[in-house]
Scaffold this motif. Structure first.
Motif, PDB file in Angstrom:
ATOM      1  N   UNK A   1       0.830  -1.199   0.000  1.00 46.71           N
ATOM      2  CA  UNK A   1       0.000   0.000   0.000  1.00 46.71           C
ATOM      3  C   UNK A   1       0.869   1.255   0.000  1.00 46.71           C
ATOM      4  N   UNK A   2       0.365   2.371  -0.518  1.00 40.83           N
ATOM      5  CA  UNK A   2       1.062   3.649  -0.298  1.00 40.83           C
ATOM      6  C   UNK A   2       0.968   4.027   1.180  1.00 40.83           C
ATOM      7  N   UNK A   3       2.079   4.468   1.738  1.00 39.25           N
ATOM      8  CA  UNK A   3       2.126   4.874   3.147  1.00 39.25           C
ATOM      9  C   UNK A   3       2.320   6.384   3.217  1.00 39.25           C
ATOM     10  N   UNK A   4       1.499   7.042   4.026  1.00 43.73           N
ATOM     11  CA  UNK A   4       1.634   8.476   4.274  1.00 43.73           C
ATOM     12  C   UNK A   4       1.995   8.677   5.739  1.00 43.73           C
ATOM     13  N   UNK A   5       3.114   9.318   6.011  1.00 43.59           N
ATOM     14  CA  UNK A   5       3.471   9.670   7.389  1.00 43.59           C
ATOM     15  C   UNK A   5       2.523  10.765   7.871  1.00 43.59           C
ATOM     16  N   UNK A   6       2.012  10.603   9.083  1.00 46.45           N
ATOM     17  CA  UNK A   6       1.046  11.560   9.634  1.00 46.45           C
ATOM     18  C   UNK A   6       1.433  11.840  11.074  1.00 46.45           C
ATOM     19  N   UNK A   7       1.981  13.025  11.318  1.00 47.73           N
ATOM     20  CA  UNK A   7       2.608  13.276  12.614  1.00 47.73           C
ATOM     21  C   UNK A   7       2.355  14.680  13.122  1.00 47.73           C
ATOM     22  N   UNK A   8       2.210  14.788  14.443  1.00 45.02           N
ATOM     23  CA  UNK A   8       2.214  16.094  15.104  1.00 45.02           C
ATOM     24  C   UNK A   8       3.640  16.551  15.406  1.00 45.02           C
ATOM     25  N   UNK A   9       4.590  15.673  15.252  1.00 43.52           N
ATOM     26  CA  UNK A   9       5.977  15.990  15.562  1.00 43.52           C
ATOM     27  C   UNK A   9       6.720  16.569  14.375  1.00 43.52           C
ATOM     28  N   UNK A  10       8.045  16.654  14.509  1.00 41.89           N
ATOM     29  CA  UNK A  10       8.858  17.353  13.513  1.00 41.89           C
ATOM     30  C   UNK A  10       9.873  16.458  12.830  1.00 41.89           C
ATOM     31  N   UNK A  11       9.781  15.156  13.054  1.00 41.53           N
ATOM     32  CA  UNK A  11      10.707  14.254  12.371  1.00 41.53           C
ATOM     33  C   UNK A  11      10.431  14.271  10.871  1.00 41.53           C
ATOM     34  N   UNK A  12      11.483  14.193  10.090  1.00 39.57           N
ATOM     35  CA  UNK A  12      11.396  14.145   8.640  1.00 39.57           C
ATOM     36  C   UNK A  12      11.791  12.735   8.208  1.00 39.57           C
ATOM     37  N   UNK A  13      10.872  11.997   7.587  1.00 35.92           N
ATOM     38  CA  UNK A  13      11.155  10.599   7.254  1.00 35.92           C
ATOM     39  C   UNK A  13      12.332  10.467   6.303  1.00 35.92           C
ATOM     40  N   UNK A  14      12.587  11.486   5.487  1.00 36.03           N
ATOM     41  CA  UNK A  14      13.730  11.438   4.569  1.00 36.03           C
ATOM     42  C   UNK A  14      15.037  11.636   5.332  1.00 36.03           C
ATOM     43  N   UNK A  15      15.029  12.545   6.302  1.00 39.72           N
ATOM     44  CA  UNK A  15      16.248  12.798   7.072  1.00 39.72           C
ATOM     45  C   UNK A  15      16.582  11.616   7.975  1.00 39.72           C
ATOM     46  N   UNK A  16      15.573  10.982   8.563  1.00 36.79           N
ATOM     47  CA  UNK A  16      15.854   9.858   9.458  1.00 36.79           C
ATOM     48  C   UNK A  16      16.184   8.580   8.691  1.00 36.79           C
ATOM     49  N   UNK A  17      16.067   8.618   7.367  1.00 39.63           N
ATOM     50  CA  UNK A  17      16.493   7.489   6.559  1.00 39.63           C
ATOM     51  C   UNK A  17      15.408   6.513   6.164  1.00 39.63           C
ATOM     52  N   UNK A  18      14.139   6.930   6.275  1.00 38.80           N
ATOM     53  CA  UNK A  18      13.024   6.036   5.964  1.00 38.80           C
ATOM     54  C   UNK A  18      12.218   6.506   4.760  1.00 38.80           C
ATOM     55  N   UNK A  19      12.684   7.524   4.072  1.00 38.98           N
ATOM     56  CA  UNK A  19      11.897   8.147   3.016  1.00 38.98           C
ATOM     57  C   UNK A  19      11.457   7.199   1.921  1.00 38.98           C
ATOM     58  N   UNK A  20      12.260   6.177   1.618  1.00 36.98           N
ATOM     59  CA  UNK A  20      11.928   5.282   0.504  1.00 36.98           C
ATOM     60  C   UNK A  20      10.637   4.496   0.751  1.00 36.98           C
ATOM     61  N   UNK A  21      10.207   4.417   1.999  1.00 39.36           N
ATOM     62  CA  UNK A  21       9.000   3.653   2.297  1.00 39.36           C
ATOM     63  C   UNK A  21       7.725   4.483   2.168  1.00 39.36           C
ATOM     64  N   UNK A  22       7.854   5.799   2.061  1.00 47.48           N
ATOM     65  CA  UNK A  22       6.699   6.676   2.183  1.00 47.48           C
ATOM     66  C   UNK A  22       6.306   7.316   0.858  1.00 47.48           C
ATOM     67  N   UNK A  23       5.023   7.290   0.590  1.00 42.45           N
ATOM     68  CA  UNK A  23       4.439   7.937  -0.578  1.00 42.45           C
ATOM     69  C   UNK A  23       4.352   9.452  -0.375  1.00 42.45           C
ATOM     70  N   UNK A  24       4.091   9.878   0.866  1.00 39.83           N
ATOM     71  CA  UNK A  24       3.955  11.302   1.186  1.00 39.83           C
ATOM     72  C   UNK A  24       4.079  11.467   2.692  1.00 39.83           C
TER      73      UNK A  24
END
Length: 240
Positions: free
Chosen positions: A130-153
């Motif tokens: 499935x496409x995965x969308x990160x949805x957060x109240x925090x400030x982590x950036x999935x690309x900076x933490x090294x997980x960007x390849x898993x996320x659609x948006x």
């Protein structure tokens, strides 16, 4: 003791929205480490400010004051942190223009997260289906933490101006995935901000309850409760 989760509702899901802090990694060790890095930076570049912020109580007091002075930053944790540093620098008689560099020292460390051991296998499993969308109240950036390849948006409160449990942020995440809310499965650790809010927004919801606490709300309960992301993937494997 948690009952066996029921995955019968999930056969029609077309996208995943996924919380970050305390779902993929423990947040408070990360924040505490980043605050230590910030204090060390201040000791070097703004020693009077570092002296004024030696205690957690002093840091909290400045943060609370900025929260009162700047209600426009209520959902912008980066902005609150940056302006708290600026206020502390000014009051201590240090150069307030150091706020940006000080914040960057904090923020770089805040992006260094230690994943729960089940996270990478779970992301591999979910992103393949499935496409995965990160949805957060925090400030982590999935690309900076090294997980960007898993996320659609990625949809973050500090960028859109409102936060979970506001239904609008769930609606934006569904739109980012390109599917209606009722076809989205939201996964998160917070009973109110993630699970109840997602259900109120018309989504399916899984509660990642790693500590095994009781469901705290009356009325509707999660579509499923799991003790780990591994357990979730095992259940979803029969529905994918």
């Amino acid at each position: 003791m948690q009952s066996q989760p029921d995955f019968s509702a999930f056969s029609g899901i077309r996208a995943i929205t996924l919380d970050l802090d305390d779902t993929l990694w423990p947040i408070w060790p990360t924040i505490e480490r980043a605050e230590r890095v910030l204090l060390q930076w201040l000791h070097t570049h703004a020693p009077a400010t570092a002296q004024a912020l030696q205690t957690a109580e002093a840091v909290r007091a400045v943060r609370n004051e900025i929260g009162s002075l700047r209600p426009d930053l209520a959902h912008d944790l980066n902005g609150l942190r940056r302006e708290s540093i600026r206020l502390a620098l000014t009051r201590a008689g240090d150069d307030h223009t150091l706020a940006e560099a000080a914040f960057e020292a904090f923020f770089a460390e805040r992006q260094r997260v230690e994943l729960f051991e089940d996270v990478l296998p779970a992301l591999e499993f979910l992103a393949a289906r499935w496409p995965i969308v990160a949805l957060s109240n925090g400030t982590a950036d999935v690309h900076v933490v090294g997980l960007g390849k898993f996320f659609h948006a990625s949809v973050s409160a500090h960028r859109v101006g409102f936060a979970k449990p506001d239904a609008r942020i769930f609606d934006l995440a569904a739109k980012a995935a390109g599917v209606p809310a009722h076809s989205v499965l939201h996964i998160g650790d917070d009973a109110m901000l993630d699970v109840k809010a997602a259900m109120d927004a018309g989504m399916l919801a899984v509660w990642v309850n790693r500590s095994g606490v009781e469901w705290p709300h009356e009325g509707a309960t999660p579509h499923a409760t799991v003790a780990s992301l591994a357990q979730l993937c095992e259940g979803l494997s029969t529905k994918a």
